[in-house]
Design a protein around this motif. Structure first.
Motif, PDB file in Angstrom:
ATOM      1  N   LEU A  33      22.415 -65.316 -49.329  1.00 27.81           N
ATOM      2  CA  LEU A  33      23.263 -64.305 -48.692  1.00 27.81           C
ATOM      3  C   LEU A  33      22.752 -62.893 -48.969  1.00 27.81           C
ATOM      4  N   GLY A  34      22.319 -62.645 -50.186  1.00 30.28           N
ATOM      5  CA  GLY A  34      21.781 -61.331 -50.522  1.00 30.28           C
ATOM      6  C   GLY A  34      20.526 -61.009 -49.734  1.00 30.28           C
ATOM      7  N   LEU A  35      19.630 -61.982 -49.652  1.00 33.71           N
ATOM      8  CA  LEU A  35      18.407 -61.767 -48.870  1.00 33.71           C
ATOM      9  C   LEU A  35      18.718 -61.576 -47.391  1.00 33.71           C
ATOM     10  N   SER A  36      19.697 -62.326 -46.884  1.00 33.07           N
ATOM     11  CA  SER A  36      20.098 -62.159 -45.485  1.00 33.07           C
ATOM     12  C   SER A  36      20.655 -60.764 -45.243  1.00 33.07           C
ATOM     13  N   ALA A  37      21.463 -60.285 -46.174  1.00 32.79           N
ATOM     14  CA  ALA A  37      22.033 -58.939 -46.035  1.00 32.79           C
ATOM     15  C   ALA A  37      20.939 -57.882 -46.057  1.00 32.79           C
ATOM     16  N   ILE A  38      19.965 -58.045 -46.933  1.00 28.74           N
ATOM     17  CA  ILE A  38      18.857 -57.079 -47.005  1.00 28.74           C
ATOM     18  C   ILE A  38      18.050 -57.102 -45.712  1.00 28.74           C
ATOM     19  N   ALA A  53      32.010 -59.885 -42.054  1.00 32.86           N
ATOM     20  CA  ALA A  53      31.800 -61.331 -42.161  1.00 32.86           C
ATOM     21  C   ALA A  53      31.779 -61.772 -43.618  1.00 32.86           C
ATOM     22  N   MET A  54      31.172 -60.957 -44.487  1.00 33.73           N
ATOM     23  CA  MET A  54      31.158 -61.279 -45.923  1.00 33.73           C
ATOM     24  C   MET A  54      32.566 -61.236 -46.502  1.00 33.73           C
ATOM     25  N   GLU A  55      33.348 -60.246 -46.110  1.00 34.00           N
ATOM     26  CA  GLU A  55      34.725 -60.155 -46.603  1.00 34.00           C
ATOM     27  C   GLU A  55      35.537 -61.361 -46.149  1.00 34.00           C
ATOM     28  N   GLU A  56      35.334 -61.779 -44.917  1.00 28.29           N
ATOM     29  CA  GLU A  56      36.042 -62.955 -44.400  1.00 28.29           C
ATOM     30  C   GLU A  56      35.638 -64.211 -45.176  1.00 28.29           C
TER      31      GLU A  56
END
Length: 85
Positions: A33-38, A53-56
């Motif tokens: 998830l972190g790599l996807s966000a970056i 989407a992350m908050e959901e």
């Protein structure tokens, strides 16, 4: 089963608990998830959609939804945001 024993070629045994495997799995998912966000951030993705989407996903996980379902919802939110954006 609360534990697992694995053997290597030399015959050495390694005791692995189920909680240790769970922490590895969660760590791996967080890394992805972190790599996807970056990648989304550096690639010009819509940061507001990603954060939403992350908050959901976090909200669903805190309510007891399984990891597969929460991650699926996260991906669908990103795709829906890409179609609208």
């Amino acid at each position: 089963m609360a534990y697992q024993i694995t053997y290597d070629i030399a015959g050495s045994a390694k005791y692995v608990t189920s909680s240790r495997r769970r922490y590895r799995r969660i760590g791996f998912i967080l890394l992805i998830l972190g790599l996807s966000a970056i990648l989304l951030w550096s690639g010009g993705g819509d940061w507001a959609v990603t954060v939403g989407a992350m908050e959901e996903m976090v909200e669903q996980l805190s309510e007891g939804t399984g990891m597969k379902e929460a991650f699926s919802a996260f991906c669908l939110e990103i795709l829906n945001g890409a179609e609208l954006g």
